[in-house]
Design a protein around this motif. Structure first.
Motif, PDB file in Angstrom:
ATOM      1  N   TRP A 177      44.330  98.929 138.672  1.00  0.00           N
ATOM      2  CA  TRP A 177      43.714  97.972 137.754  1.00  0.00           C
ATOM      3  C   TRP A 177      43.452  96.671 138.502  1.00  0.00           C
ATOM      4  CZ3 TRP A 177      47.236  94.247 138.334  1.00  0.00           C
ATOM      5  CH2 TRP A 177      48.588  94.578 138.411  1.00  0.00           C
ATOM      6  N   CYS A 178      42.738  95.787 137.863  1.00  0.00           N
ATOM      7  CA  CYS A 178      42.535  94.453 138.419  1.00  0.00           C
ATOM      8  C   CYS A 178      42.468  93.456 137.270  1.00  0.00           C
ATOM      9  CB  CYS A 178      41.256  94.376 139.244  1.00  0.00           C
ATOM     10  SG  CYS A 178      40.984  92.755 140.030  1.00  0.00           S
ATOM     11  N   VAL A 179      43.210  92.374 137.410  1.00  0.00           N
ATOM     12  CA  VAL A 179      43.168  91.260 136.459  1.00  0.00           C
ATOM     13  C   VAL A 179      42.380  90.137 137.113  1.00  0.00           C
ATOM     14  CG1 VAL A 179      44.523  89.536 135.200  1.00  0.00           C
ATOM     15  CG2 VAL A 179      45.385  91.882 135.443  1.00  0.00           C
ATOM     16  N   GLY A 180      41.420  89.582 136.389  1.00  0.00           N
ATOM     17  CA  GLY A 180      40.589  88.531 136.957  1.00  0.00           C
ATOM     18  C   GLY A 180      40.456  87.332 136.040  1.00  0.00           C
ATOM     19  N   GLY A 181      40.510  86.157 136.630  1.00  0.00           N
ATOM     20  CA  GLY A 181      40.270  84.907 135.918  1.00  0.00           C
ATOM     21  C   GLY A 181      39.547  83.949 136.841  1.00  0.00           C
ATOM     22  N   ASP A 182      39.293  82.750 136.349  1.00  0.00           N
ATOM     23  CA  ASP A 182      38.562  81.782 137.159  1.00  0.00           C
ATOM     24  C   ASP A 182      38.802  80.387 136.597  1.00  0.00           C
ATOM     25  OD1 ASP A 182      36.275  81.549 139.332  1.00  0.00           O
ATOM     26  OD2 ASP A 182      35.705  80.212 137.688  1.00  0.00           O
ATOM     27  N   VAL A 183      38.674  79.404 137.452  1.00  0.00           N
ATOM     28  CA  VAL A 183      38.901  78.018 137.062  1.00  0.00           C
ATOM     29  C   VAL A 183      37.992  77.579 135.922  1.00  0.00           C
ATOM     30  CG1 VAL A 183      37.293  77.136 138.796  1.00  0.00           C
ATOM     31  CG2 VAL A 183      39.154  75.666 137.992  1.00  0.00           C
ATOM     32  N   ASP A 184      36.831  78.201 135.764  1.00  0.00           N
ATOM     33  CA  ASP A 184      35.863  77.777 134.755  1.00  0.00           C
ATOM     34  C   ASP A 184      35.863  78.629 133.490  1.00  0.00           C
ATOM     35  OD1 ASP A 184      34.894  75.641 136.271  1.00  0.00           O
ATOM     36  OD2 ASP A 184      33.451  76.899 137.328  1.00  0.00           O
ATOM     37  N   LEU A 185      36.797  79.551 133.359  1.00  0.00           N
ATOM     38  CA  LEU A 185      36.763  80.482 132.234  1.00  0.00           C
ATOM     39  C   LEU A 185      37.867  80.203 131.215  1.00  0.00           C
ATOM     40  CD1 LEU A 185      36.064  83.879 134.049  1.00  0.00           C
ATOM     41  CD2 LEU A 185      34.424  82.255 133.077  1.00  0.00           C
ATOM     42  N   VAL A 186      37.588  80.565 129.966  1.00  0.00           N
ATOM     43  CA  VAL A 186      38.597  80.473 128.905  1.00  0.00           C
ATOM     44  C   VAL A 186      39.022  81.873 128.464  1.00  0.00           C
ATOM     45  CG1 VAL A 186      37.963  78.192 128.079  1.00  0.00           C
ATOM     46  CG2 VAL A 186      36.764  80.198 127.178  1.00  0.00           C
ATOM     47  N   GLY A 187      38.844  82.832 129.350  1.00  0.00           N
ATOM     48  CA  GLY A 187      39.270  84.199 129.099  1.00  0.00           C
ATOM     49  C   GLY A 187      39.752  84.843 130.383  1.00  0.00           C
ATOM     50  N   THR A 188      40.583  85.863 130.237  1.00  0.00           N
ATOM     51  CA  THR A 188      41.048  86.687 131.348  1.00  0.00           C
ATOM     52  C   THR A 188      40.454  88.076 131.168  1.00  0.00           C
ATOM     53  OG1 THR A 188      43.116  85.477 131.695  1.00  0.00           O
ATOM     54  CG2 THR A 188      43.100  87.794 132.350  1.00  0.00           C
ATOM     55  N   TYR A 189      40.067  88.708 132.274  1.00  0.00           N
ATOM     56  CA  TYR A 189      39.407  90.014 132.222  1.00  0.00           C
ATOM     57  C   TYR A 189      40.240  91.042 132.979  1.00  0.00           C
ATOM     58  CZ  TYR A 189      35.507  87.417 130.344  1.00  0.00           C
ATOM     59  OH  TYR A 189      34.728  86.623 129.540  1.00  0.00           O
ATOM     60  N   ILE A 190      40.287  92.251 132.438  1.00  0.00           N
ATOM     61  CA  ILE A 190      41.056  93.331 133.051  1.00  0.00           C
ATOM     62  C   ILE A 190      40.188  94.569 133.148  1.00  0.00           C
ATOM     63  CG2 ILE A 190      43.094  94.809 132.888  1.00  0.00           C
ATOM     64  CD1 ILE A 190      44.458  92.718 131.261  1.00  0.00           C
TER      65      ILE A 190
END
Length: 247
Positions: free
Chosen positions: A206-219
């Motif tokens: 799996w991979c969990v992804g986020g970013d400094v500009d986002l208000v959500g986390t993606y998996i």
């Protein structure tokens, strides 16, 4: 003119460990190479696959909660107060009826409903803790994981530390067990340390992804993992597709 206007911002030297995660200083960043091994137009910047890696059979978007008096508030509760609903790709400004880049909570807070915008940045620690048991169950290598941290967070000086590229971001490679992913945010009350933007196990389950500009986390992961995330009572999550826009 005051010389202080141009005084460089102080940054601490890059540590050997970020929380309990080891900062990899080797130039061999092979564990991160697979993140870029995809075909043209896959994983484009601004898409789910660009944040959580293309190629997984299922994906989820986890919404970072708003808050009221420092207590979490779901987007769906805020939307209902405005007579709106939340779809899988709904953006926060659409929920509250604001302009896209307007972030002034004093103007857009709604008494008794919310008074702080959702956390903008990588996965909040509270969400990370909820995710840990699900992610642990769906990898054979929970004690052997990799993490990507954007080198642009301003309080640490990562100059000279090797980085790997992801869409529009250079990231420092970290290593450690999954259980330590939230360790950067604990143990130092004087400094707010962001969690890593990217997490993945050695077996790439799996991979969990986020970013400094986002208000959500993606998996991205197997359907069983994503089903557990979507059903978790402590998370507000929606199924999404690799090409969906992120926010």
């Amino acid at each position: 003119m005051d010389d202080d206007v141009y005084r460089p911002v102080h940054r601490d030297p890059a540590p050997a460990f970020y929380g309990r995660l080891r900062v990899m200083r080797t130039t061999d960043l092979a564990p991160a190479r697979w993140l870029a091994e995809h075909g043209p137009a896959e994983g484009d910047f601004g898409t789910v696959a660009g944040i959580a890696v293309p190629g997984f059979p299922a994906y989820a978007r986890i919404l970072h909660p708003a808050s009221l008096d420092e207590h979490p508030v779901r987007w769906s509760a805020v939307a209902a107060a405005y007579g709106r609903t939340v779809a899988p790709t709904t953006r926060w400004h659409e929920v509250i009826g604001a302009e896209e880049f307007h972030r002034d909570s004093s103007v857009h807070g709604l008494p008794g409903v919310w008074d702080e915008h959702p956390w903008e940045g990588p996965t909040p620690p509270a969400i990370a803790q909820i995710l840990l048991p699900f992610l642990t169950r769906h990898t054979r290598t929970p004690d052997d994981c990799w993490f990507g941290l954007w080198d642009g967070y301003g309080w640490l000086d990562f100059d000279g530390v090797p980085t790997f590229e992801t869409p529009h971001r250079d990231r420092v490679l970290l290593s450690g067990p999954l259980a330590d992913v939230a360790s950067p945010a604990t143990g130092n009350d004087d400094i707010w340390a962001e969690l890593p933007d990217l997490w993945w196990p050695q077996d790439r389950a799996w991979c969990v992804g986020g970013d400094v500009d986002l208000v959500g986390t993606y998996i991205g992961g197997c359907p069983e993992l994503i089903a557990e995330v979507l059903a978790a009572p402590g998370l507000e999550a929606h199924p999404v597709f690799p090409g969906d826009p992120v926010n």
